[in-house]
Design a protein around this motif. Structure first.
Motif, PDB file in Angstrom:
ATOM      1  N   GLU A 211       1.830   2.618 -16.470  1.00  0.00           N
ATOM      2  CA  GLU A 211       3.235   2.465 -16.106  1.00  0.00           C
ATOM      3  C   GLU A 211       3.935   1.460 -17.013  1.00  0.00           C
ATOM      4  OE1 GLU A 211       3.043   1.617 -11.919  1.00  0.00           O
ATOM      5  OE2 GLU A 211       3.055   3.755 -11.383  1.00  0.00           O
TER       6      GLU A 211
ATOM      7  N   THR B  82       0.836  -1.204   0.000  1.00  0.00           N
ATOM      8  CA  THR B  82       0.000   0.000   0.000  1.00  0.00           C
ATOM      9  C   THR B  82       0.868   1.250   0.000  1.00  0.00           C
ATOM     10  OG1 THR B  82      -1.747  -1.151   1.195  1.00  0.00           O
ATOM     11  CG2 THR B  82      -1.818   1.243   1.222  1.00  0.00           C
TER      12      THR B  82
ATOM     13  N   TYR C 274      -5.446  11.593 -12.652  1.00  0.00           N
ATOM     14  CA  TYR C 274      -4.534  11.918 -11.547  1.00  0.00           C
ATOM     15  C   TYR C 274      -4.460  13.413 -11.247  1.00  0.00           C
ATOM     16  CZ  TYR C 274      -3.183   7.102 -11.072  1.00  0.00           C
ATOM     17  OH  TYR C 274      -3.217   5.742 -10.814  1.00  0.00           O
TER      18      TYR C 274
ATOM     19  N   LYS D  19       2.146  11.266 -11.449  1.00  0.00           N
ATOM     20  CA  LYS D  19       2.115  12.729 -11.369  1.00  0.00           C
ATOM     21  C   LYS D  19       1.680  13.298 -12.719  1.00  0.00           C
ATOM     22  CE  LYS D  19       5.750  13.070  -7.853  1.00  0.00           C
ATOM     23  NZ  LYS D  19       5.774  11.604  -7.582  1.00  0.00           N
TER      24      LYS D  19
ATOM     25  N   GLN E  57       4.347   5.776  -5.262  1.00  0.00           N
ATOM     26  CA  GLN E  57       4.616   5.830  -6.694  1.00  0.00           C
ATOM     27  C   GLN E  57       3.412   6.372  -7.466  1.00  0.00           C
ATOM     28  OE1 GLN E  57       5.738   1.807  -7.607  1.00  0.00           O
ATOM     29  NE2 GLN E  57       7.640   1.922  -6.468  1.00  0.00           N
ATOM     30  N   GLU E  58       2.615   7.184  -6.808  1.00  0.00           N
ATOM     31  CA  GLU E  58       1.441   7.781  -7.451  1.00  0.00           C
ATOM     32  C   GLU E  58       1.859   8.518  -8.730  1.00  0.00           C
ATOM     33  OE1 GLU E  58      -2.869   8.573  -6.856  1.00  0.00           O
ATOM     34  OE2 GLU E  58      -1.416   7.104  -6.206  1.00  0.00           O
TER      35      GLU E  58
ATOM     36  N   ARG F 189     -13.494   3.636  -9.443  1.00  0.00           N
ATOM     37  CA  ARG F 189     -12.048   3.775  -9.370  1.00  0.00           C
ATOM     38  C   ARG F 189     -11.411   2.714  -8.464  1.00  0.00           C
ATOM     39  NH1 ARG F 189      -8.540   9.344  -9.122  1.00  0.00           N
ATOM     40  NH2 ARG F 189      -6.470   8.363  -9.173  1.00  0.00           N
TER      41      ARG F 189
ATOM     42  N   CYS G  94       2.536   1.679  -3.400  1.00  0.00           N
ATOM     43  CA  CYS G  94       1.558   2.128  -4.399  1.00  0.00           C
ATOM     44  C   CYS G  94       1.299   3.620  -4.257  1.00  0.00           C
ATOM     45  CB  CYS G  94       0.261   1.346  -4.234  1.00  0.00           C
ATOM     46  SG  CYS G  94      -0.969   1.688  -5.514  1.00  0.00           S
ATOM     47  N   GLN G  95       1.175   4.081  -3.000  1.00  0.00           N
ATOM     48  CA  GLN G  95       0.942   5.502  -2.762  1.00  0.00           C
ATOM     49  C   GLN G  95       2.186   6.316  -3.091  1.00  0.00           C
ATOM     50  OE1 GLN G  95      -0.281   5.382   1.333  1.00  0.00           O
ATOM     51  NE2 GLN G  95      -2.444   5.034   0.837  1.00  0.00           N
TER      52      GLN G  95
ATOM     53  N   LYS H  91      -3.428   2.212 -13.616  1.00  0.00           N
ATOM     54  CA  LYS H  91      -2.085   2.553 -13.142  1.00  0.00           C
ATOM     55  C   LYS H  91      -1.050   1.572 -13.689  1.00  0.00           C
ATOM     56  CE  LYS H  91       0.360   3.781  -8.865  1.00  0.00           C
ATOM     57  NZ  LYS H  91       1.571   2.937  -8.981  1.00  0.00           N
TER      58      LYS H  91
END
Length: 370
Positions: free
Chosen positions: A318, A16, A367, A25, A22-23, A306, A19-20, A314
């Motif tokens: 990526e 968790t 995002y 941008k 590597q949000e 979401r 994951c946060q 995501k």
């Protein structure tokens, strides 16, 4: 508390946190989109897929590029992208490509109609209106079955649902003339009734793939279904969400989205044969970019949840970014074809770039980009 349970909790917390941390941008999304767009414009006349000469600027390959490029132009802080697109339209007098009924040759119309919205120049849409008016007055009455006479005068291959229907939908929205929507709906429903698998909620590329198996699995081509999924969003963008037409497309979209979520690979892309991950491990970025685009769009529109679909977007984005070279070339784009095949890290195609830019336009919004 048992050590194994403690380990499980710590692992979940770590995942968790990562994951946060590597949000995605929004400014980074714009930067990579700009790099990819600039590289593609600089290499616009390069040879692809073994071609002996560059794709014609009005060819479907470039038409798909323009669909994404015009989305990027609306985001960019530089008019050069709009100028580049306008120069192409002016050079070819805003005409569609050479085959009157063939959906691939209508793709470029999506770009023309978007430019009309910005510049309000009637010359940008008159040739498309004239050709579509002719088609409505002289509709093709051919069969949707493959290898029958003049069969591609109608939308009897799934890619066609990306190429032509959004042009009809945009023309309806711009002119307010119901006839364009009515024609599109009739033909779209005929194609869907013919090619949509009601068990798998995916489209066969065309009739010739029905009943065939690849390593024991039905053959659903990734890029072909990516075309359909992206086309659905581009159509719904033109329709009133309360209309029966919108609800028809939303129904197909939701069924496809649920299936697409289930079959995403652990690496984030989608296999070239959608039900055959183990047999097609090579990434493919044109179809995968369109799935990422379509899923992100659905979340942004409130159609998809979401919490359920966000991680897939995501992972997809990526993965796509990881296949972009430092110069801005998107690799692993499957060459022109009609079935699952191969892709290579050092090979690209213009339609892959268009799909990537489309994906970026919705990931940016998702995002927090303005």
């Amino acid at each position: 508390m048992k050590p194994l349970k403690i380990f499980g909790i710590l692992t979940l917390l770590t995942m968790t946190y990562l994951c946060q941390a590597q949000e995605i941008k929004p400014d980074e999304v714009k930067k990579i989109m700009e790099r990819v767009a600039d590289w593609q414009i600089a290499h616009f006349t390069d040879l692809y897929s073994g071609s002996e000469e560059p794709h014609h600027p009005l060819d479907w390959t470039n038409g798909a590029l323009y669909v994404g490029m015009v989305k990027w132009a609306a985001m960019a802080d530089n008019e050069k992208y709009y100028n580049w697109l306008v120069d192409i339209g002016e050079k070819y007098e805003w005409k569609l490509h050479f085959r009157k009924y063939f959906a691939d040759d209508h793709t470029v119309g999506q770009m023309y109609l978007e430019l009309y919205r910005k510049y309000q120049d009637p010359n940008m849409i008159e040739p498309t209106k004239e050709q579509f008016n002719f088609i409505m007055l002289h509709p093709a009455k051919t069969s949707l079955k493959w290898n029958t006479p003049y069969h591609q005068d109608r939308w009897n291959w799934c890619d066609a649902l990306f190429m032509a229907p959004p042009v009809w939908a945009k023309l309806f929205k711009i002119t307010g003339e119901q006839k364009y929507l009515d024609f599109m709906m009739a033909e779209y429903k005929a194609t869907t009734d013919f090619l949509f698998d009601k068990e798998e909620h995916l489209y066969y590329r065309d009739e010739s793939y029905m009943g065939q198996l690849d390593h024991g699995t039905k053959i659903f081509w990734s890029r072909g279904n990516g075309w359909v999924f992206a086309g659905l969003t581009n159509i719904m963008n033109e329709l009133n969400p309360k209309s029966k037409e919108y609800k028809y497309f939303r129904g197909i979209y939701r069924k496809m989205a649920k299936k697409i979520l289930q079959i995403q690979t652990p690496a984030g892309h989608w296999a070239m044969s959608l039900l055959g991950q183990e047999f097609y491990p090579t990434p493919e970025t044109s179809g995968s970019s369109f799935y990422t685009y379509g899923l992100a769009w659905g979340i942004n529109k409130g159609i998809l949840d979401r919490e359920t679909y966000g991680l897939a977007v995501k992972k997809g984005w990526e993965a796509m970014v990881s296949y972009v070279t430092k110069d801005g070339m998107l690799g692993f784009v499957q060459p022109i074809g009609a079935a699952p095949g191969k892709a290579w890290e050092d090979k690209t195609e213009v339609y892959g770039t268009g799909a990537f830019l489309s994906a970026g336009s919705e990931v940016y919004k998702l995002y927090g980009g303005k």
